[in-house]
Scaffold this motif. Structure first.
Motif, mmCIF file in Angstrom:
data_model
loop_
_atom_site.group_PDB
_atom_site.id
_atom_site.type_symbol
_atom_site.label_atom_id
_atom_site.label_comp_id
_atom_site.label_asym_id
_atom_site.label_seq_id
_atom_site.Cartn_x
_atom_site.Cartn_y
_atom_site.Cartn_z
ATOM 1 N N PRO A 1 0.774 -1.243 0.000
ATOM 2 C CA PRO A 1 0.000 0.000 0.000
ATOM 3 C C PRO A 1 0.802 1.289 0.000
ATOM 4 C CG PRO A 1 -0.001 -0.960 2.201
ATOM 5 C CD PRO A 1 0.667 -1.954 1.289
ATOM 6 N N VAL A 2 2.093 1.249 0.345
ATOM 7 C CA VAL A 2 2.883 2.472 0.400
ATOM 8 C C VAL A 2 3.506 2.735 -0.969
ATOM 9 C CG1 VAL A 2 4.788 3.678 1.523
ATOM 10 C CG2 VAL A 2 3.357 2.100 2.848
ATOM 11 N N ILE A 3 3.219 3.874 -1.533
ATOM 12 C CA ILE A 3 3.714 4.234 -2.855
ATOM 13 C C ILE A 3 4.760 5.325 -2.706
ATOM 14 C CG2 ILE A 3 3.117 5.021 -5.172
ATOM 15 C CD1 ILE A 3 1.747 2.415 -4.393
ATOM 16 N N TYR A 4 5.964 5.064 -3.215
ATOM 17 C CA TYR A 4 6.957 6.126 -3.344
ATOM 18 C C TYR A 4 6.901 6.640 -4.767
ATOM 19 C CZ TYR A 4 11.217 8.482 -4.535
ATOM 20 O OH TYR A 4 12.086 9.423 -5.016
ATOM 21 N N THR A 5 6.811 7.970 -4.920
ATOM 22 C CA THR A 5 6.866 8.553 -6.247
ATOM 23 C C THR A 5 7.553 9.911 -6.147
ATOM 24 O OG1 THR A 5 5.585 9.089 -8.243
ATOM 25 C CG2 THR A 5 4.577 9.630 -6.110
ATOM 26 N N ASN A 6 7.767 10.549 -7.299
ATOM 27 C CA ASN A 6 8.470 11.824 -7.319
ATOM 28 C C ASN A 6 8.083 12.574 -8.583
ATOM 29 O OD1 ASN A 6 10.433 13.936 -7.472
ATOM 30 N ND2 ASN A 6 11.801 12.735 -6.168
ATOM 31 N N ARG A 7 7.055 13.376 -8.476
ATOM 32 C CA ARG A 7 6.574 14.135 -9.635
ATOM 33 C C ARG A 7 7.653 15.080 -10.155
ATOM 34 N NH1 ARG A 7 1.501 18.435 -9.462
ATOM 35 N NH2 ARG A 7 1.699 19.175 -11.624
ATOM 36 N N PHE A 8 8.352 15.735 -9.254
ATOM 37 C CA PHE A 8 9.387 16.707 -9.630
ATOM 38 C C PHE A 8 10.483 16.029 -10.448
ATOM 39 C CE2 PHE A 8 13.331 19.078 -8.519
ATOM 40 C CZ PHE A 8 12.988 20.318 -9.037
ATOM 41 N N HIS A 9 10.943 14.893 -9.996
ATOM 42 C CA HIS A 9 12.004 14.173 -10.704
ATOM 43 C C HIS A 9 11.535 13.749 -12.094
ATOM 44 C CE1 HIS A 9 15.476 11.517 -11.233
ATOM 45 N NE2 HIS A 9 14.630 10.610 -11.663
ATOM 46 N N LEU A 10 10.312 13.266 -12.193
ATOM 47 C CA LEU A 10 9.811 12.772 -13.470
ATOM 48 C C LEU A 10 9.515 13.900 -14.447
ATOM 49 C CD1 LEU A 10 7.409 9.973 -12.162
ATOM 50 C CD2 LEU A 10 9.602 9.647 -13.325
ATOM 51 N N GLN A 11 8.988 15.017 -13.948
ATOM 52 C CA GLN A 11 8.605 16.096 -14.850
ATOM 53 C C GLN A 11 9.767 17.018 -15.199
ATOM 54 O OE1 GLN A 11 5.187 18.054 -13.026
ATOM 55 N NE2 GLN A 11 3.795 16.789 -14.242
ATOM 56 N N LYS A 12 10.641 17.270 -14.226
ATOM 57 C CA LYS A 12 11.729 18.217 -14.451
ATOM 58 C C LYS A 12 13.016 17.540 -14.913
ATOM 59 C CE LYS A 12 9.526 21.959 -13.085
ATOM 60 N NZ LYS A 12 9.343 23.173 -13.915
ATOM 61 N N ASP A 13 13.132 16.243 -14.677
ATOM 62 C CA ASP A 13 14.303 15.492 -15.119
ATOM 63 C C ASP A 13 15.598 16.128 -14.615
ATOM 64 O OD1 ASP A 13 15.568 13.400 -16.434
ATOM 65 O OD2 ASP A 13 15.856 14.557 -18.269
ATOM 66 N N VAL A 14 15.581 16.571 -13.342
ATOM 67 C CA VAL A 14 16.786 17.166 -12.770
ATOM 68 C C VAL A 14 17.855 16.097 -12.618
ATOM 69 C CG1 VAL A 14 15.617 19.042 -11.560
ATOM 70 C CG2 VAL A 14 15.853 16.824 -10.449
ATOM 71 N N LEU A 15 19.118 16.529 -12.670
ATOM 72 C CA LEU A 15 20.211 15.580 -12.563
ATOM 73 C C LEU A 15 20.251 14.981 -11.168
ATOM 74 C CD1 LEU A 15 23.032 17.498 -14.462
ATOM 75 C CD2 LEU A 15 21.413 15.817 -15.353
#
Length: 374
Positions: free
Chosen positions: A202-216
Protein backbone atom coordinates in the motif's frame (compact mmCIF):
# COMPACT_ATOMS: atom_id res chain seq x y z
CA UNK A 1 14.35 11.40 14.12
CA UNK A 2 14.08 10.59 17.86
CA UNK A 3 10.30 10.48 17.75
CA UNK A 4 10.39 7.50 15.38
CA UNK A 5 12.74 5.63 17.68
CA UNK A 6 10.44 6.29 20.61
CA UNK A 7 7.30 5.36 18.73
CA UNK A 8 8.63 2.23 17.05
CA UNK A 9 10.77 1.08 19.91
CA UNK A 10 14.29 -0.30 19.97
CA UNK A 11 12.99 -3.83 19.38
CA UNK A 12 12.00 -3.03 15.79
CA UNK A 13 14.86 -0.63 15.14
CA UNK A 14 17.63 -2.99 16.19
CA UNK A 15 16.27 -6.53 15.90
CA UNK A 16 18.25 -8.91 13.71
CA UNK A 17 16.17 -11.89 12.56
CA UNK A 18 17.67 -15.25 13.42
CA UNK A 19 18.36 -17.58 10.52
CA UNK A 20 18.27 -20.87 12.39
CA UNK A 21 15.23 -22.71 13.68
CA UNK A 22 15.54 -23.71 17.30
CA UNK A 23 13.78 -27.03 18.01
CA UNK A 24 10.66 -26.52 20.08
CA UNK A 25 10.67 -22.73 19.56
CA UNK A 26 8.01 -22.46 16.85
CA UNK A 27 5.65 -19.57 17.67
CA UNK A 28 1.95 -20.17 18.05
CA UNK A 29 1.19 -17.65 15.29
CA UNK A 30 2.35 -19.42 12.14
CA UNK A 31 0.55 -17.07 9.73
CA UNK A 32 2.42 -13.75 9.85
CA UNK A 33 1.14 -10.62 8.12
CA UNK A 34 3.34 -8.41 5.97
CA UNK A 35 0.45 -5.92 5.83
CA UNK A 36 -1.03 -5.91 9.35
CA UNK A 37 -4.70 -6.56 10.01
CA UNK A 38 -4.94 -3.29 11.95
CA UNK A 39 -4.29 -1.53 8.63
CA UNK A 40 -6.57 -3.63 6.41
CA UNK A 41 -9.48 -3.44 8.86
CA UNK A 42 -10.47 0.02 7.58
CA UNK A 43 -11.07 -1.50 4.13
CA UNK A 44 -12.96 -4.57 5.32
CA UNK A 45 -16.46 -5.16 4.04
CA UNK A 46 -17.95 -5.69 7.50
CA UNK A 47 -17.65 -3.98 10.88
CA UNK A 48 -15.95 -7.00 12.49
CA UNK A 49 -13.01 -6.99 10.07
CA UNK A 50 -13.66 -10.61 9.09
CA UNK A 51 -14.22 -10.12 5.35
CA UNK A 52 -12.73 -7.93 2.65
CA UNK A 53 -13.46 -7.41 -1.05
CA UNK A 54 -10.53 -8.35 -3.29
CA UNK A 55 -9.58 -7.71 -6.89
CA UNK A 56 -6.97 -10.27 -7.95
CA UNK A 57 -4.84 -8.71 -10.66
CA UNK A 58 -3.45 -11.92 -12.14
CA UNK A 59 -6.92 -13.33 -12.76
CA UNK A 60 -8.51 -9.88 -13.27
CA UNK A 61 -11.37 -11.01 -11.07
CA UNK A 62 -13.18 -9.53 -8.10
CA UNK A 63 -13.91 -11.70 -5.06
CA UNK A 64 -16.67 -10.69 -2.67
CA UNK A 65 -16.16 -10.89 1.11
CA UNK A 66 -12.98 -12.96 1.08
CA UNK A 67 -11.68 -13.96 4.54
CA UNK A 68 -9.55 -11.09 5.81
CA UNK A 69 -7.44 -13.20 8.13
CA UNK A 70 -5.48 -14.85 5.34
CA UNK A 71 -4.79 -11.69 3.32
CA UNK A 72 -1.18 -10.43 3.08
CA UNK A 73 0.13 -13.29 5.24
CA UNK A 74 2.63 -16.11 4.81
CA UNK A 75 3.82 -18.89 7.12
CA UNK A 76 6.67 -17.67 9.35
CA UNK A 77 7.26 -14.66 7.12
CA UNK A 78 9.33 -12.99 9.88
CA UNK A 79 11.04 -16.13 11.07
CA UNK A 80 10.27 -19.11 13.25
CA UNK A 81 11.39 -17.64 16.58
CA UNK A 82 8.57 -15.07 16.77
CA UNK A 83 10.90 -12.28 17.93
CA UNK A 84 10.34 -9.86 15.05
CA UNK A 85 6.67 -10.78 14.79
CA UNK A 86 6.22 -9.80 18.46
CA UNK A 87 8.32 -6.64 18.10
CA UNK A 88 6.08 -5.39 15.29
CA UNK A 89 3.10 -5.34 17.64
CA UNK A 90 4.35 -2.10 19.17
CA UNK A 91 4.25 0.08 16.02
CA UNK A 92 1.02 -1.62 14.95
CA UNK A 93 -0.56 -0.70 18.29
CA UNK A 94 0.64 2.90 17.95
CA UNK A 95 -0.82 3.04 14.46
CA UNK A 96 -4.18 1.66 15.59
CA UNK A 97 -4.39 4.23 18.42
CA UNK A 98 -3.64 7.10 16.04
CA UNK A 99 -6.17 5.86 13.53
CA UNK A 100 -8.91 5.78 16.16
CA UNK A 101 -8.21 9.46 16.84
CA UNK A 102 -8.01 10.24 13.13
CA UNK A 103 -11.37 8.65 12.40
CA UNK A 104 -12.99 10.54 15.28
CA UNK A 105 -11.46 13.89 14.25
CA UNK A 106 -8.54 14.09 11.78
CA UNK A 107 -8.01 17.73 12.73
CA UNK A 108 -7.19 16.68 16.29
CA UNK A 109 -4.00 14.88 15.20
CA UNK A 110 -0.86 16.58 16.47
CA UNK A 111 2.45 16.83 14.63
CA UNK A 112 3.70 13.96 16.77
CA UNK A 113 0.68 11.90 15.69
CA UNK A 114 1.47 12.62 12.05
CA UNK A 115 5.11 11.65 12.59
CA UNK A 116 3.90 8.39 14.12
CA UNK A 117 1.83 7.68 11.02
CA UNK A 118 4.76 8.64 8.78
CA UNK A 119 7.04 6.23 10.69
CA UNK A 120 4.48 3.44 10.31
CA UNK A 121 4.27 4.17 6.58
CA UNK A 122 8.06 3.89 6.26
CA UNK A 123 8.10 0.61 8.15
CA UNK A 124 5.26 -0.77 6.04
CA UNK A 125 7.06 0.11 2.82
CA UNK A 126 9.98 -2.14 3.76
CA UNK A 127 8.19 -5.00 5.48
CA UNK A 128 6.02 -5.86 2.46
CA UNK A 129 6.44 -9.07 0.50
CA UNK A 130 6.82 -6.98 -2.65
CA UNK A 131 9.88 -5.12 -1.31
CA UNK A 132 11.58 -8.33 -0.22
CA UNK A 133 10.81 -10.01 -3.53
CA UNK A 134 12.19 -6.98 -5.36
CA UNK A 135 15.52 -7.15 -3.53
CA UNK A 136 15.87 -10.87 -4.21
CA UNK A 137 15.04 -10.46 -7.89
CA UNK A 138 17.39 -7.52 -8.25
CA UNK A 139 20.23 -9.68 -6.91
CA UNK A 140 19.27 -12.37 -9.42
CA UNK A 141 19.44 -9.81 -12.24
CA UNK A 142 22.88 -8.71 -11.07
CA UNK A 143 24.09 -12.32 -11.09
CA UNK A 144 22.74 -12.80 -14.60
CA UNK A 145 24.68 -9.78 -15.87
CA UNK A 146 27.91 -10.96 -14.27
CA UNK A 147 27.54 -14.68 -14.95
CA UNK A 148 29.96 -14.78 -17.88
CA UNK A 149 32.79 -12.85 -16.20
CA UNK A 150 32.46 -13.19 -12.42
CA UNK A 151 34.08 -15.78 -10.19
CA UNK A 152 31.88 -18.38 -8.47
CA UNK A 153 32.69 -16.70 -5.15
CA UNK A 154 31.42 -13.33 -6.37
CA UNK A 155 28.25 -14.85 -7.77
CA UNK A 156 27.66 -16.70 -4.50
CA UNK A 157 28.06 -13.41 -2.65
CA UNK A 158 25.18 -11.94 -4.66
CA UNK A 159 22.71 -14.57 -3.46
CA UNK A 160 20.05 -13.07 -1.20
CA UNK A 161 17.76 -15.31 0.83
CA UNK A 162 14.42 -14.32 2.35
CA UNK A 163 16.04 -14.01 5.78
CA UNK A 164 18.80 -11.79 4.40
CA UNK A 165 16.21 -9.63 2.62
CA UNK A 166 14.42 -9.06 5.94
CA UNK A 167 17.68 -7.90 7.50
CA UNK A 168 18.20 -5.57 4.54
CA UNK A 169 14.65 -4.25 4.98
CA UNK A 170 15.24 -3.39 8.63
CA UNK A 171 18.54 -1.72 7.76
CA UNK A 172 16.87 0.32 4.98
CA UNK A 173 14.08 1.31 7.35
CA UNK A 174 16.54 2.54 9.97
CA UNK A 175 18.30 4.66 7.34
CA UNK A 176 15.03 6.02 5.96
CA UNK A 177 14.13 7.56 9.33
CA UNK A 178 16.90 10.14 8.88
CA UNK A 179 16.62 10.28 5.10
CA UNK A 180 12.99 11.42 5.27
CA UNK A 181 13.22 13.64 8.37
CA UNK A 182 12.79 16.76 6.18
CA UNK A 183 9.43 15.64 4.80
CA UNK A 184 6.14 17.08 5.99
CA UNK A 185 3.13 14.83 6.51
CA UNK A 186 -0.56 15.59 6.17
CA UNK A 187 -3.92 13.85 5.97
CA UNK A 188 -6.01 14.07 2.79
CA UNK A 189 -9.76 13.94 3.37
CA UNK A 190 -11.73 12.45 0.50
CA UNK A 191 -15.04 14.30 0.13
CA UNK A 192 -15.90 12.81 -3.27
CA UNK A 193 -18.30 9.92 -4.03
CA UNK A 194 -15.33 7.74 -5.08
CA UNK A 195 -13.54 5.80 -2.34
CA UNK A 196 -9.83 5.18 -1.94
CA UNK A 197 -8.68 1.62 -2.52
CA UNK A 198 -5.55 -0.08 -1.20
CA UNK A 199 -3.38 -3.08 -2.03
CA UNK A 200 -1.01 -5.68 -0.63
CA UNK A 201 1.81 -3.15 -1.15
CA UNK A 202 0.00 0.00 0.00
CA UNK A 203 2.88 2.47 0.40
CA UNK A 204 3.71 4.23 -2.85
CA UNK A 205 6.96 6.13 -3.34
CA UNK A 206 6.87 8.55 -6.25
CA UNK A 207 8.47 11.82 -7.32
CA UNK A 208 6.57 14.14 -9.63
CA UNK A 209 9.39 16.71 -9.63
CA UNK A 210 12.00 14.17 -10.70
CA UNK A 211 9.81 12.77 -13.47
CA UNK A 212 8.61 16.10 -14.85
CA UNK A 213 11.73 18.22 -14.45
CA UNK A 214 14.30 15.49 -15.12
CA UNK A 215 16.79 17.17 -12.77
CA UNK A 216 20.21 15.58 -12.56
CA UNK A 217 20.76 13.07 -9.78
CA UNK A 218 18.77 10.14 -8.52
CA UNK A 219 15.12 9.90 -7.58
CA UNK A 220 15.43 8.21 -4.17
CA UNK A 221 14.01 9.14 -0.79
CA UNK A 222 16.69 11.79 -0.24
CA UNK A 223 16.13 13.43 -3.64
CA UNK A 224 14.21 16.69 -4.08
CA UNK A 225 10.53 16.05 -4.73
CA UNK A 226 10.08 12.84 -2.72
CA UNK A 227 6.45 11.82 -2.08
CA UNK A 228 5.12 8.92 0.00
CA UNK A 229 1.47 7.95 -0.19
CA UNK A 230 -0.62 5.43 1.78
CA UNK A 231 -4.43 5.15 1.91
CA UNK A 232 -5.66 5.01 5.52
CA UNK A 233 -9.39 4.45 4.98
CA UNK A 234 -11.72 4.76 1.98
CA UNK A 235 -11.97 8.47 2.92
CA UNK A 236 -8.50 9.31 4.24
CA UNK A 237 -5.01 9.14 2.79
CA UNK A 238 -1.60 9.82 4.32
CA UNK A 239 0.82 11.94 2.30
CA UNK A 240 4.45 12.83 3.12
CA UNK A 241 6.11 15.31 0.78
CA UNK A 242 9.16 17.53 0.28
CA UNK A 243 8.10 21.02 1.42
CA UNK A 244 10.88 22.65 -0.60
CA UNK A 245 9.22 21.36 -3.78
CA UNK A 246 5.51 21.08 -3.05
CA UNK A 247 2.86 23.04 -1.19
CA UNK A 248 -0.52 21.56 -0.21
CA UNK A 249 -2.09 24.95 0.49
CA UNK A 250 -3.71 25.86 3.77
CA UNK A 251 -1.98 25.77 7.12
CA UNK A 252 0.74 23.28 8.01
CA UNK A 253 -0.30 19.96 9.58
CA UNK A 254 -3.98 20.55 8.78
CA UNK A 255 -5.96 18.04 6.70
CA UNK A 256 -6.30 18.79 3.00
CA UNK A 257 -9.75 18.28 1.49
CA UNK A 258 -10.04 16.47 -1.85
CA UNK A 259 -13.17 17.45 -3.75
CA UNK A 260 -12.13 16.32 -7.23
CA UNK A 261 -12.89 12.77 -8.32
CA UNK A 262 -9.91 12.95 -10.69
CA UNK A 263 -7.56 13.28 -7.70
CA UNK A 264 -8.98 10.13 -6.09
CA UNK A 265 -8.68 8.35 -9.45
CA UNK A 266 -4.99 9.29 -9.59
CA UNK A 267 -4.24 7.97 -6.09
CA UNK A 268 -6.16 4.75 -6.82
CA UNK A 269 -4.26 4.40 -10.06
CA UNK A 270 -0.98 4.37 -8.12
CA UNK A 271 -2.27 1.42 -6.08
CA UNK A 272 -3.21 -0.42 -9.28
CA UNK A 273 0.22 0.28 -10.80
CA UNK A 274 2.29 -0.73 -7.78
CA UNK A 275 0.17 -3.31 -5.96
CA UNK A 276 1.76 -6.75 -5.90
CA UNK A 277 -1.12 -9.22 -6.36
CA UNK A 278 -4.36 -7.86 -4.90
CA UNK A 279 -6.34 -4.65 -4.63
CA UNK A 280 -8.70 -4.23 -1.65
CA UNK A 281 -11.89 -2.19 -1.43
CA UNK A 282 -14.66 -1.79 1.10
CA UNK A 283 -17.89 -1.51 -0.93
CA UNK A 284 -18.72 -4.38 -3.26
CA UNK A 285 -20.63 -1.92 -5.47
CA UNK A 286 -17.27 -0.30 -6.30
CA UNK A 287 -15.93 -3.41 -8.04
CA UNK A 288 -16.52 -2.02 -11.55
CA UNK A 289 -14.56 1.13 -10.68
CA UNK A 290 -11.74 -0.93 -9.15
CA UNK A 291 -11.54 -3.11 -12.24
CA UNK A 292 -11.51 0.02 -14.43
CA UNK A 293 -8.63 1.45 -12.35
CA UNK A 294 -6.64 -1.72 -12.93
CA UNK A 295 -7.34 -1.79 -16.68
CA UNK A 296 -6.20 1.83 -16.98
CA UNK A 297 -2.99 1.12 -15.06
CA UNK A 298 -1.94 -2.39 -16.05
CA UNK A 299 0.21 -1.36 -19.02
CA UNK A 300 2.39 0.59 -16.57
CA UNK A 301 2.80 -2.22 -14.07
CA UNK A 302 6.28 -3.72 -13.85
CA UNK A 303 7.53 -7.10 -12.82
CA UNK A 304 10.52 -5.44 -11.15
CA UNK A 305 10.82 -1.82 -10.08
CA UNK A 306 14.59 -1.66 -10.54
CA UNK A 307 16.65 -1.65 -13.72
CA UNK A 308 20.07 -3.30 -13.54
CA UNK A 309 22.68 -2.42 -16.17
CA UNK A 310 26.42 -2.50 -16.80
CA UNK A 311 28.25 0.82 -17.16
CA UNK A 312 31.63 1.00 -18.87
CA UNK A 313 34.16 3.82 -19.16
CA UNK A 314 34.07 5.61 -22.50
CA UNK A 315 37.88 5.46 -22.55
CA UNK A 316 40.50 4.10 -20.14
CA UNK A 317 40.80 6.44 -17.15
CA UNK A 318 38.15 8.88 -18.43
CA UNK A 319 35.96 8.55 -15.37
CA UNK A 320 32.91 8.89 -17.63
CA UNK A 321 30.63 5.87 -17.75
CA UNK A 322 27.87 4.97 -20.19
CA UNK A 323 25.39 2.12 -20.24
CA UNK A 324 26.36 -0.90 -22.32
CA UNK A 325 23.21 -1.65 -24.29
CA UNK A 326 24.43 -4.06 -26.96
CA UNK A 327 27.62 -5.47 -28.38
CA UNK A 328 29.28 -5.67 -24.95
CA UNK A 329 33.03 -6.30 -25.08
CA UNK A 330 35.00 -6.57 -21.87
CA UNK A 331 38.01 -4.23 -21.86
CA UNK A 332 40.50 -4.77 -19.01
CA UNK A 333 41.64 -1.13 -19.28
CA UNK A 334 38.15 0.33 -18.87
CA UNK A 335 36.50 0.29 -15.49
CA UNK A 336 33.00 -1.14 -15.25
CA UNK A 337 30.18 -0.59 -12.79
CA UNK A 338 27.00 -2.49 -12.05
CA UNK A 339 24.29 0.18 -11.82
CA UNK A 340 20.78 -0.13 -10.42
CA UNK A 341 18.12 2.52 -11.04
CA UNK A 342 14.82 2.76 -9.24
CA UNK A 343 11.74 3.06 -11.44
CA UNK A 344 9.15 5.48 -10.14
CA UNK A 345 5.41 4.87 -10.65
CA UNK A 346 3.31 7.77 -11.89
CA UNK A 347 -0.41 8.22 -12.58
CA UNK A 348 -1.64 9.33 -15.99
CA UNK A 349 -2.52 12.72 -14.47
CA UNK A 350 -1.00 14.00 -11.23
CA UNK A 351 -3.37 14.90 -8.37
CA UNK A 352 -3.91 18.59 -7.77
CA UNK A 353 -3.51 18.28 -3.99
CA UNK A 354 0.13 19.43 -4.21
CA UNK A 355 1.39 22.36 -6.26
CA UNK A 356 4.98 23.35 -6.99
CA UNK A 357 6.66 25.95 -4.81
CA UNK A 358 8.16 29.05 -6.45
CA UNK A 359 11.66 27.55 -6.29
CA UNK A 360 10.53 24.29 -7.87
CA UNK A 361 8.79 26.12 -10.71
CA UNK A 362 12.11 27.82 -11.50
CA UNK A 363 13.77 24.49 -12.25
CA UNK A 364 14.57 23.76 -15.87
CA UNK A 365 14.77 20.29 -17.30
CA UNK A 366 18.16 18.66 -16.89
CA UNK A 367 19.61 21.23 -14.49
CA UNK A 368 21.97 20.36 -11.66
CA UNK A 369 19.62 20.21 -8.70
CA UNK A 370 22.23 21.65 -6.30
CA UNK A 371 22.28 24.94 -8.29
CA UNK A 372 18.52 25.25 -7.99
CA UNK A 373 18.66 26.08 -4.28
CA UNK A 374 21.53 28.64 -4.38
Amino acid sequence: MPDCARILGTDVLHIRPKRHIIPGSMPANKSQHFVPRCYLRAFCADSTGAAINVFNMARERSIEAAPARGQCAKPYFYGSDGVLENALQQPEGAYAANMRRAVDDPRALSRDDLRTLHAFMLLQSYRSAAWLKGEIRMAEAQRDLLAAEATPELLEGLVITHEMAIEMALYAFRNSIDTTSHLETCILLNRTPLSFITSDDPVIYTNRFHLQKDVLGGGGLASPGCMLVMPLTPHMLLLSFDPAIYSPGGRAAEPVVIDRVSDVVAYNELQAIKGNANLYFKDWNDRVLVEAAYQAAKHRRRDMWYDVETLQETAPGSGTFVAVTEGYVHDPDRRELLHTARNIPAPADWPTTLSYTVRARRAKRGVDQSDLWD
